[in-house]
Design an enzyme around this catalytic site. Structure first.
Site, PDB file in Angstrom:
ATOM      1  N   ASP A 159      29.308  36.045  48.937  1.00 10.60           N
ATOM      2  CA  ASP A 159      28.947  37.383  48.472  1.00 10.60           C
ATOM      3  C   ASP A 159      27.485  37.421  48.014  1.00 10.60           C
ATOM      4  O   ASP A 159      26.939  36.395  47.596  1.00 10.60           O
ATOM      5  CB  ASP A 159      29.794  37.788  47.256  1.00 10.60           C
TER       6      ASP A 159
HETATM    7  N1  URA Z   1      35.213  34.006  46.949  1.00  7.99           N
HETATM    8  C1  URA Z   1      34.574  35.076  46.461  1.00  7.99           C
HETATM    9  O1  URA Z   1      35.147  35.889  45.759  1.00  7.99           O
HETATM   10  N2  URA Z   1      33.275  35.239  46.779  1.00  7.99           N
HETATM   11  C2  URA Z   1      32.575  34.376  47.542  1.00  7.99           C
HETATM   12  O2  URA Z   1      31.385  34.568  47.788  1.00  7.99           O
HETATM   13  C3  URA Z   1      33.262  33.255  48.044  1.00  7.99           C
HETATM   14  C4  URA Z   1      34.585  33.104  47.733  1.00  7.99           C
END
Ligand code: URA
Length: 240
Positions: free
Chosen positions: A108
Site C-alpha cells: 500500500d
Molecule cells: N497488508 C496490508 O494491509 N497492506 C500491505 O501493504 C501489505 C499487506
C-alpha cells in the site's frame, strides 16, 4: 522495453566477437541494425527489439534479467506510472538499470518495507501466485491494545470480505504507551490483508512494514534504497 546497450557491446554479448573486434566489424560496414548499415561507433540498440546482423546473419542476445530488493518508504505507489503523478517505487531505482522493471506484488501507499522488482515475468509468477504460498512477514503497529482473544483469532483465521484467512503466525513484540507492536506472517496476499485482519478483530493498524518474503529478509537496507538480490536469493525464490 529491453536493456539498451552500445552496438559493440551487443555484438560482444552475442558471442560473435570481442568488443574491440566488434568496433572493427562496425567500421568495416559489416553490421546492420534493422536493415541499415551502421559504420559509426556509439550507436545504441535495444536488446530484444532491434535486429542486429553481422554479414547479414542475425546476432541474438538474451535480455538480461534483474532481481532487486527495495526498502519502500511510505508515500510511494507500487506501480510503474501513477494516474495522479505521485512518486512511484520505480522512481527510487533511478536509471542505473536500463530495463523495464515491474514491482513483484504490491505494498500500500502507506506501507513501507521489502518490495521486490524484476523484469522477469516467471519470477513474478513464482513469487506472487497463491498456489506457491510464499509467506510474507510484517511488523504492524496497532493503536491501543490487542487482546489475547484477538491474537488467537488471527492465529485461527478471520473473515475479511468474503474470505477466511489461513492461520497466521502472530507474536506480540511490544505493548507500551498506547500502542502494540506485532509481528505477523501471512500465507496469502489479499488486498490490504494485514490491515483488514486487524480491523476484523477491532484494531487499527497505524504503521505497517514488510520485513520478509519467504526466507528473504529486508535486513538493514536503508529506507528508499535498493540492492540486487544474490543468485542464492533468486534461486530460493524461484524454486522454493
Ligand atoms: N497488508 C496490508 O494491509 N497492506 C500491505 O501493504 C501489505 C499487506
Amino acid at each position: 522495453m529491453g536493456e539498451i546497450v552500445r552496438l559493440q557491446k551487443y555484438i560482444a554479448m552475442s558471442g560473435a566477437a570481442s568488443r574491440r573486434k566488434a568496433e572493427e566489424l562496425i567500421s568495416e560496414g559489416r553490421v546492420k541494425v534493422n536493415g541499415s548499415v551502421i559504420s559509426e561507433q556509439g550507436v545504441k540498440v535495444e536488446i530484444g527489439a532491434d535486429k542486429v546482423t553481422l554479414d547479414n546473419k542475425e546476432l541474438k542476445v538474451k535480455d538480461k534479467k534483474y532481481y532487486i530488493m527495495l526498502n519502500k518508504p511510505v508515500g510511494y505507489v507500487t506501480t510503474v506510472k501513477d494516474q495522479f503523478d505521485r512518486p512511484t517505487v520505480i522512481d527510487l531505482v533511478g536509471d542505473e538499470i536500463n530495463a523495464r522493471l515491474f514491482p513483484v506484488g504490491r505494498l500500500d501507499y502507506e506501507t513501507e518495507g521489502l518490495l521486490l522488482l524484476t523484469n522477469d515475468g516467471d519470477f513474478t509468477y513464482r513469487v506472487t501466485h497463491p498456489k506457491f504460498h510464499t509467506d510474507k512477514t510484517y511488523i504492524a503497529v496497532i493503536g491501543g491494545g490487542v487482546s489475547i482473544q484477538g491474537m488467537s483469532a488471527l492465529r485461527k483465521g478471520v473473515r475479511i470480505d468474503n474470505y477466511t484467512t489461513s492461520p497466521a503466525d502472530v507474536t506480540m513484540l511490544d505493548a507500551s504507551a498506547g500502542k502494540t507492536t506485532i509481528k505477523i506472517t501471512i500465507h496469502e496476499g489479499k488486498n490490504r490483508q494485514v490491515r483488514k485482519m486487524f480491523e476484523a478483530i477491532g484494531c487499527k493498524v497505524i504503521a505497517l512494514q514488510r520485513i520478509q518474503i519467504g526466507q528473504i529478509e529486508l535486513g538493514n537496507l536503508p529506507l528508499g534504497r535498493w540492492r540486487h538480490l544474490t543468485s542464492h536469493e533468486v534461486n530460493y525464490l524461484m524454486n522454493g
